[in-house]
Design a protein around this motif. Structure first.
Motif, PDB file in Angstrom:
ATOM      1  N   GLY A  13     -57.591   6.804 -11.883  1.00 10.34           N
ATOM      2  CA  GLY A  13     -57.084   5.769 -12.846  1.00 10.34           C
ATOM      3  C   GLY A  13     -57.444   5.865 -14.001  1.00 10.34           C
ATOM      4  O   GLY A  13     -58.387   6.497 -14.522  1.00 10.34           O
ATOM      5  N   THR A  20     -58.668   1.371 -11.039  1.00 12.02           N
ATOM      6  CA  THR A  20     -57.125   1.416 -10.949  1.00 12.02           C
ATOM      7  C   THR A  20     -56.555   1.141 -12.161  1.00 12.02           C
ATOM      8  O   THR A  20     -57.071   0.694 -13.032  1.00 12.02           O
ATOM      9  CB  THR A  20     -56.808   0.237  -9.816  1.00 12.02           C
ATOM     10  OG1 THR A  20     -57.102  -0.714 -10.129  1.00 12.02           O
ATOM     11  CG2 THR A  20     -57.555   0.919  -8.434  1.00 12.02           C
ATOM     12  N   ASN A 217     -53.190   6.075  -8.043  1.00  7.35           N
ATOM     13  CA  ASN A 217     -54.309   5.333  -7.911  1.00  7.35           C
ATOM     14  C   ASN A 217     -54.928   5.288  -6.633  1.00  7.35           C
ATOM     15  O   ASN A 217     -56.288   5.195  -6.523  1.00  7.35           O
ATOM     16  CB  ASN A 217     -54.017   3.750  -8.071  1.00  7.35           C
ATOM     17  CG  ASN A 217     -53.890   3.237  -9.649  1.00  7.35           C
ATOM     18  OD1 ASN A 217     -54.617   3.761 -10.542  1.00  7.35           O
ATOM     19  ND2 ASN A 217     -52.700   2.748  -9.966  1.00  7.35           N
TER      20      ASN A 217
END
Length: 255
Positions: A13, A20, A217
């Motif tokens: 990420g 994320t 992610n």
């Protein structure tokens, strides 16, 4: 020529703190010039190779003074030279491995090295193939890789081999088949980051940016310690998606 990363697992990420990335808006993004290629590994511990589609530029065949024709001929000669160099480099390795495999047909390490050799060879050759004969050559290389992965997987179960088998489909033009194979694999092996990374790359190339972001992610989520070594790659991919969305103001994938 596209840039390359030597590792196979990809995704992380953009937000280092949260782990994320959730872009506020997204749009279809076709990856044009990033090529990710793995190096062959011995035995069942494999690194999947990854590469994006590189679109070939066709030079103009005519111009008022004929300069385009000369330029095209020069470019074709250079491309042909690169192809010859690739073939020279990889054909010797492939021939040696095939000779050894003929003597030891049950040698799993030979099988997987052959599969990886043909996949890497075919992937590299895709970047230079311009004529029908060269395209046919690339197809032959990738089909050989696919066949060796199938033979290997018939008796062995290695995560990276499954991922690389799907990449063969992708490079051969079967994007839907590759996506389906990786989606199915991820259902049964949800903690394998390279699968999510490759799935994200193919989603992104297909213009499914929302799904690509989710897959990237997911790769970050299942590999929080960056054991696959692809954190910087995936971070850059997610940042690219976010930046592109911010610049265009788009909010959803095109279906």
């Amino acid at each position: 020529m596209a840039s390359k990363a030597k590792k196979s697992d990809k995704e992380m990420g953009t937000d280092e703190q949260s782990g994320t990335v959730n872009p506020a808006s997204r749009r279809p993004l076709v990856l044009v010039a990033v090529v990710l290629v793995s190096i062959i590994m011995v035995g069942s511990i494999l690194l999947p190779s990854l590469s994006a589609i590189v679109s070939g530029m066709k030079a103009s065949s005519s111009s008022a003074d004929g300069s385009d024709v000369a330029s095209s001929g020069s470019a074709a000669a250079t491309t042909s030279s690169y192809m010859d160099q690739l073939d020279s480099r990889y054909s010797a390795t492939a021939s040696s491995l095939e000779s050894k495999l003929e003597a030891n047909p049950d040698d799993a390490a030979l099988l997987i090295n052959l599969a990886n050799t043909y996949l890497t060879w075919g992937d590299m050759a895709r970047n230079y193939a311009s004529t029908d004969d060269e395209q046919a050559h690339v197809t032959d290389l990738l089909q050989k890789a696919e066949g060796y992965y199938d033979t290997y997987l018939a008796s062995n179960d290695a995560n990276a081999a499954h991922v690389n088998r799907a990449l063969c489909q992708y490079y051969l033009g079967d994007t839907d088949g590759a996506i389906a194979a990786l989606e199915q694999f991820c259902v049964g092996t949800a903690d394998y980051a390279p699968a999510w990374a490759n799935l994200g790359m193919i989603y992104e190339d297909a213009g499914k940016t929302d799904k690509a972001t989710d897959a990237y992610n997911k790769a970050l989520e299942v590999d929080p310690d960056d054991t696959c070594g692809m954190k910087s790659f995936v971070t850059s991919k997610l940042q690219s998606i976010t930046s592109s969305d911010a610049a265009t103001g788009t909010t959803a994938d095109a279906e």
